[in-house]
Design a protein around this motif. Sequence first.
Motif, PDB file in Angstrom:
ATOM      1  N   LEU A 254     -47.959 -24.168  26.706  1.00 12.49           N
ATOM      2  CA  LEU A 254     -46.710 -23.532  27.094  1.00 12.49           C
ATOM      3  C   LEU A 254     -45.608 -24.565  27.275  1.00 12.49           C
ATOM      4  O   LEU A 254     -45.750 -25.529  28.022  1.00 12.49           O
ATOM      5  CB  LEU A 254     -46.908 -22.744  28.392  1.00 12.49           C
ATOM      6  CG  LEU A 254     -45.679 -21.980  28.911  1.00 12.49           C
ATOM      7  CD1 LEU A 254     -45.227 -20.923  27.913  1.00 12.49           C
ATOM      8  CD2 LEU A 254     -45.996 -21.346  30.263  1.00 12.49           C
ATOM      9  N   ASP A 255     -44.500 -24.342  26.579  1.00 10.78           N
ATOM     10  CA  ASP A 255     -43.325 -25.205  26.699  1.00 10.78           C
ATOM     11  C   ASP A 255     -42.352 -24.597  27.708  1.00 10.78           C
ATOM     12  O   ASP A 255     -41.951 -25.251  28.672  1.00 10.78           O
ATOM     13  CB  ASP A 255     -42.679 -25.348  25.320  1.00 10.78           C
ATOM     14  CG  ASP A 255     -41.629 -26.440  25.254  1.00 10.78           C
ATOM     15  OD1 ASP A 255     -41.491 -27.200  26.232  1.00 10.78           O
ATOM     16  OD2 ASP A 255     -40.941 -26.542  24.216  1.00 10.78           O
ATOM     17  N   TRP A 256     -41.967 -23.351  27.508  1.00 10.98           N
ATOM     18  CA  TRP A 256     -41.108 -22.607  28.425  1.00 10.98           C
ATOM     19  C   TRP A 256     -41.172 -21.131  28.068  1.00 10.98           C
ATOM     20  O   TRP A 256     -41.651 -20.759  27.000  1.00 10.98           O
ATOM     21  CB  TRP A 256     -39.654 -23.085  28.396  1.00 10.98           C
ATOM     22  CG  TRP A 256     -39.048 -23.278  27.038  1.00 10.98           C
ATOM     23  CD1 TRP A 256     -38.947 -24.446  26.330  1.00 10.98           C
ATOM     24  CD2 TRP A 256     -38.450 -22.271  26.187  1.00 10.98           C
ATOM     25  NE1 TRP A 256     -38.344 -24.232  25.117  1.00 10.98           N
ATOM     26  CE2 TRP A 256     -38.015 -22.914  25.000  1.00 10.98           C
ATOM     27  CE3 TRP A 256     -38.238 -20.899  26.319  1.00 10.98           C
ATOM     28  CZ2 TRP A 256     -37.400 -22.224  23.956  1.00 10.98           C
ATOM     29  CZ3 TRP A 256     -37.626 -20.198  25.270  1.00 10.98           C
ATOM     30  CH2 TRP A 256     -37.206 -20.872  24.118  1.00 10.98           C
ATOM     31  N   PHE A 257     -40.734 -20.293  28.999  1.00 11.28           N
ATOM     32  CA  PHE A 257     -40.534 -18.881  28.680  1.00 11.28           C
ATOM     33  C   PHE A 257     -39.267 -18.407  29.352  1.00 11.28           C
ATOM     34  O   PHE A 257     -38.749 -19.064  30.271  1.00 11.28           O
ATOM     35  CB  PHE A 257     -41.747 -18.020  29.050  1.00 11.28           C
ATOM     36  CG  PHE A 257     -41.961 -17.790  30.523  1.00 11.28           C
ATOM     37  CD1 PHE A 257     -41.462 -16.656  31.156  1.00 11.28           C
ATOM     38  CD2 PHE A 257     -42.697 -18.688  31.290  1.00 11.28           C
ATOM     39  CE1 PHE A 257     -41.677 -16.429  32.503  1.00 11.28           C
ATOM     40  CE2 PHE A 257     -42.920 -18.470  32.646  1.00 11.28           C
ATOM     41  CZ  PHE A 257     -42.408 -17.338  33.256  1.00 11.28           C
ATOM     42  N   GLU A 258     -38.738 -17.272  28.875  1.00 13.44           N
ATOM     43  CA  GLU A 258     -37.460 -16.773  29.362  1.00 13.44           C
ATOM     44  C   GLU A 258     -37.626 -15.511  30.197  1.00 13.44           C
ATOM     45  O   GLU A 258     -38.443 -14.647  29.888  1.00 13.44           O
ATOM     46  CB  GLU A 258     -36.548 -16.417  28.183  1.00 13.44           C
ATOM     47  CG  GLU A 258     -36.070 -17.603  27.377  1.00 13.44           C
ATOM     48  CD  GLU A 258     -35.214 -17.165  26.207  1.00 13.44           C
ATOM     49  OE1 GLU A 258     -34.279 -17.906  25.862  1.00 13.44           O
ATOM     50  OE2 GLU A 258     -35.484 -16.081  25.626  1.00 13.44           O
ATOM     51  N   VAL A 259     -36.812 -15.418  31.232  1.00 10.57           N
ATOM     52  CA  VAL A 259     -36.563 -14.171  31.941  1.00 10.57           C
ATOM     53  C   VAL A 259     -35.110 -13.807  31.658  1.00 10.57           C
ATOM     54  O   VAL A 259     -34.193 -14.571  31.981  1.00 10.57           O
ATOM     55  CB  VAL A 259     -36.797 -14.311  33.451  1.00 10.57           C
ATOM     56  CG1 VAL A 259     -36.361 -13.044  34.179  1.00 10.57           C
ATOM     57  CG2 VAL A 259     -38.261 -14.616  33.738  1.00 10.57           C
ATOM     58  N   VAL A 260     -34.893 -12.675  31.008  1.00  5.29           N
ATOM     59  CA  VAL A 260     -33.551 -12.232  30.640  1.00  5.29           C
ATOM     60  C   VAL A 260     -33.065 -11.232  31.676  1.00  5.29           C
ATOM     61  O   VAL A 260     -33.713 -10.213  31.918  1.00  5.29           O
ATOM     62  CB  VAL A 260     -33.545 -11.598  29.231  1.00  5.29           C
ATOM     63  CG1 VAL A 260     -32.121 -11.201  28.836  1.00  5.29           C
ATOM     64  CG2 VAL A 260     -34.128 -12.572  28.203  1.00  5.29           C
ATOM     65  N   VAL A 261     -31.940 -11.546  32.315  1.00 12.88           N
ATOM     66  CA  VAL A 261     -31.346 -10.672  33.328  1.00 12.88           C
ATOM     67  C   VAL A 261     -30.111  -9.997  32.731  1.00 12.88           C
ATOM     68  O   VAL A 261     -29.552 -10.478  31.748  1.00 12.88           O
ATOM     69  CB  VAL A 261     -30.988 -11.460  34.605  1.00 12.88           C
ATOM     70  CG1 VAL A 261     -32.252 -12.034  35.238  1.00 12.88           C
ATOM     71  CG2 VAL A 261     -29.983 -12.574  34.303  1.00 12.88           C
TER      72      VAL A 261
END
Length: 309
Positions: A254-261
């Motif tokens: 895992l490099d990164w993941f997004e939470v979209v608001v």
Amino acid sequence: MRSDDGSSHGDRLSGARIGRVSLRVADLDETTAFYRDVVGLAVLDRDGDEAVLGGDGTGLGGDGTGLGGDATALLVLRRDADGPDRRPTDAGLFHTAFRVPSRPALGEALARVRDRWRLDGASDHRVSEALYLEDPEGNGVEIYRDRPREEWPTAADGSVEMTTEPIDLDGVVAAADTGETGSADRVPAGTDVGHVHLEVASLAAFESVYVDGLGFEVRQAAPNVRFIAADGYHHHVGANTWQGRTTPASGRGLDWFEVVVPDETALAAARSRLDAVASESDTDFTVDERDDGIALTDTNGIEVRIRTP
């Protein structure tokens, strides 16, 4: 930040979803082929060191409603051929969960897995039906479909009651509309990343950052695992300590993941909650500004990018 009833002060996260997930991989060609041919994602962009894959719709809302739209990136694969392997003690990814919009789509996914790869497991969680496998580099993958929200079992306090039961694979197979080919090559419109499941060193620290800070709600708590979400979904993020991880994430995986608001107001509220957690607790995390939002590196060394659409 928590009150006596276990809730945190301030407003809750609303209108959030999971965006893209990024993985560092050793063999970009092989891993790209897996997510294209087995998971069924389309390759949207590719250069020497990066591939972007996704579907042809913008995904589902938290209530399972299709939103439609153009091709949407769901997965970023970045070549890291010289990077170290993830160590057995390292926190990081348990699985990326790709949510398909229907049981027939899940049947098509099962056909692809059986034709082109290997199925590691399958479960009925009462809120969903799920298939489990690993990509060529050992990163966990879930492909699942939600049941209608009105069918989800809930406790008296409103929390969701997910279980792990045998799945009716014959019924999933029968639901597929694959014609004479035996499998559909691509996931349908409406496919998205429904949730991300992490392996962490401390569930208390996880809750401090993701519940008190970001503003998710705990939807189910069990020994060694937490499931959290916005807007009453069963979970947008899971975290477990089953494997006894003790060191921050490092190496490939895992490099990164997004939470979209939904908007700048929600982004500012998340910043404020995180600032409060940083000032009121000893939880160790960092928050950095980005052009499109903020990047949170949590206590496990996992980067979460919070942005608006």
